[in-house]
Design a protein around this motif. Structure first.
Motif, PDB file in Angstrom:
ATOM      1  N   LEU A 102       9.445  -2.432  -7.399  1.00 23.68           N
ATOM      2  CA  LEU A 102       7.625  -1.901  -7.713  1.00 23.68           C
ATOM      3  C   LEU A 102       7.041  -2.507  -7.372  1.00 23.68           C
ATOM      4  CD1 LEU A 102       7.327   0.772  -8.639  1.00 23.68           C
ATOM      5  CD2 LEU A 102       6.660  -0.323 -10.993  1.00 23.68           C
ATOM      6  N   VAL A 103       6.714  -4.172  -8.065  1.00 19.86           N
ATOM      7  CA  VAL A 103       5.932  -5.132  -7.423  1.00 19.86           C
ATOM      8  C   VAL A 103       5.704  -5.773  -6.381  1.00 19.86           C
ATOM      9  CG1 VAL A 103       4.814  -6.995  -8.174  1.00 19.86           C
ATOM     10  CG2 VAL A 103       5.936  -6.073 -10.348  1.00 19.86           C
ATOM     11  N   GLN A 104       6.853  -6.100  -5.806  1.00 23.78           N
ATOM     12  CA  GLN A 104       7.467  -6.880  -4.731  1.00 23.78           C
ATOM     13  C   GLN A 104       7.114  -6.174  -3.875  1.00 23.78           C
ATOM     14  OE1 GLN A 104      11.762  -7.198  -4.022  1.00 23.78           O
ATOM     15  NE2 GLN A 104      11.468  -8.347  -2.119  1.00 23.78           N
ATOM     16  N   TYR A 105       7.099  -4.757  -3.329  1.00 24.51           N
ATOM     17  CA  TYR A 105       6.511  -3.208  -2.271  1.00 24.51           C
ATOM     18  C   TYR A 105       5.964  -3.168  -2.904  1.00 24.51           C
ATOM     19  CZ  TYR A 105      11.950  -4.312  -0.579  1.00 24.51           C
ATOM     20  OH  TYR A 105      13.051  -4.537  -0.266  1.00 24.51           O
ATOM     21  N   SER A 106       5.135  -3.304  -3.992  1.00 27.29           N
ATOM     22  CA  SER A 106       3.418  -2.598  -4.018  1.00 27.29           C
ATOM     23  C   SER A 106       2.447  -4.041  -3.289  1.00 27.29           C
ATOM     24  CB  SER A 106       3.168  -2.354  -5.464  1.00 27.29           C
ATOM     25  OG  SER A 106       2.880  -3.411  -6.087  1.00 27.29           O
ATOM     26  N   ARG A 107       3.042  -4.997  -3.896  1.00 28.24           N
ATOM     27  CA  ARG A 107       2.144  -6.033  -3.267  1.00 28.24           C
ATOM     28  C   ARG A 107       2.440  -6.233  -1.220  1.00 28.24           C
ATOM     29  NH1 ARG A 107       4.784 -11.062  -5.849  1.00 28.24           N
ATOM     30  NH2 ARG A 107       2.388 -10.748  -8.637  1.00 28.24           N
ATOM     31  N   LYS A 108       3.211  -5.302  -1.101  1.00 32.30           N
ATOM     32  CA  LYS A 108       3.158  -5.269   0.660  1.00 32.30           C
ATOM     33  C   LYS A 108       2.162  -4.581   1.241  1.00 32.30           C
ATOM     34  CE  LYS A 108       7.740  -7.229   0.935  1.00 32.30           C
ATOM     35  NZ  LYS A 108       9.164  -7.308   1.923  1.00 32.30           N
ATOM     36  N   ARG A 109       1.857  -3.089   0.034  1.00 29.12           N
ATOM     37  CA  ARG A 109       0.666  -1.902   0.831  1.00 29.12           C
ATOM     38  C   ARG A 109      -0.354  -2.371   1.328  1.00 29.12           C
ATOM     39  NH1 ARG A 109       3.662   3.329  -1.345  1.00 29.12           N
ATOM     40  NH2 ARG A 109       1.378   4.121  -1.010  1.00 29.12           N
ATOM     41  N   THR A 110      -0.862  -1.534   1.988  1.00 28.64           N
ATOM     42  CA  THR A 110      -2.219  -2.275   2.714  1.00 28.64           C
ATOM     43  C   THR A 110      -3.264  -1.546   1.569  1.00 28.64           C
ATOM     44  OG1 THR A 110      -1.953   0.010   4.138  1.00 28.64           O
ATOM     45  CG2 THR A 110      -1.122  -2.491   5.034  1.00 28.64           C
ATOM     46  N   GLU A 111      -3.261  -1.351   0.487  1.00 33.20           N
ATOM     47  CA  GLU A 111      -4.716  -0.616   0.073  1.00 33.20           C
ATOM     48  C   GLU A 111      -5.206  -1.739  -0.162  1.00 33.20           C
ATOM     49  OE1 GLU A 111      -1.654   3.125  -0.468  1.00 33.20           O
ATOM     50  OE2 GLU A 111      -1.763   0.896  -0.512  1.00 33.20           O
ATOM     51  N   ARG A 112      -6.468  -1.590  -0.674  1.00 31.37           N
ATOM     52  CA  ARG A 112      -7.648  -2.632  -0.727  1.00 31.37           C
ATOM     53  C   ARG A 112      -7.316  -3.522  -2.149  1.00 31.37           C
ATOM     54  NH1 ARG A 112     -12.167  -3.387   2.749  1.00 31.37           N
ATOM     55  NH2 ARG A 112     -12.917  -1.580   3.326  1.00 31.37           N
TER      56      ARG A 112
ATOM     57  N   GLU B 200      -4.417   0.110  -6.445  1.00 31.58           N
ATOM     58  CA  GLU B 200      -4.444   1.275  -5.660  1.00 31.58           C
ATOM     59  C   GLU B 200      -2.994   1.268  -4.956  1.00 31.58           C
ATOM     60  OE1 GLU B 200      -7.640   0.928  -2.576  1.00 31.58           O
ATOM     61  OE2 GLU B 200      -8.913   1.589  -4.493  1.00 31.58           O
ATOM     62  N   ALA B 201      -3.196   0.065  -5.172  1.00 37.10           N
ATOM     63  CA  ALA B 201      -1.316   0.167  -4.045  1.00 37.10           C
ATOM     64  C   ALA B 201       0.153  -0.220  -4.880  1.00 37.10           C
ATOM     65  CB  ALA B 201      -0.805  -1.454  -3.712  1.00 37.10           C
ATOM     66  N   LEU B 202      -0.159  -0.274  -6.318  1.00 37.73           N
ATOM     67  CA  LEU B 202      -0.004   0.019  -7.281  1.00 37.73           C
ATOM     68  C   LEU B 202       0.463   1.306  -7.774  1.00 37.73           C
ATOM     69  CD1 LEU B 202       2.481  -2.091  -9.609  1.00 37.73           C
ATOM     70  CD2 LEU B 202       0.929  -2.283 -10.515  1.00 37.73           C
TER      71      LEU B 202
END
Length: 110
Positions: free
Chosen positions: A58-68, A72-74
């Motif tokens: 969950l943490v690893q792939y939320s860091r790879k998201r492009t939200e500001r 928001e990404a998490l």
């Protein structure tokens, strides 16, 4: 959690727990060295290990998201995991698929 509650209009804790249950892999691969060769042996995951892997994905792939922001990404990754979409679910399916393909080495489990 407030952002998750606003976007889903459901209790955020229940959404989070369901997302963790969706992400948690039931099986994982352990490396065994036997006779000079390395084998990836599928083994069942303990409940603690499932939860640890789910939180890590969950943490690893939320860091790879492009939200500001990471908030928001998490939140969006939790919502995606709740809906069985997103990178965390893709990673879980990839692990299960690899474990299924290495089922022939399951007799090395000890």
């Amino acid at each position: 959690m407030e952002l998750v509650g606003q976007k889903t209009s459901k209790p955020p804790f229940e959404v989070f727990m369901e997302a963790l249950n969706n992400i948690a892999p039931s099986i994982e691969l352990k490396k065994r060295k036997i006779g000079g060769s390395n084998y990836q042996v599928p083994v069942e995951s303990s409940p603690e290990r499932k939860q640890t892997l789910a939180l890590r994905f969950l943490v690893q792939y939320s860091r790879k998201r492009t939200e500001r922001t990471i908030v928001e990404a998490l939140a969006n990754e939790i919502i995606d995991a709740y809906n069985n979409t997103g990178l965390s679910i893709k990673r879980k399916n990839e692990i299960i698929k690899t474990a299924e393909s290495n089922k022939a080495f399951s007799y090395f489990r000890f």
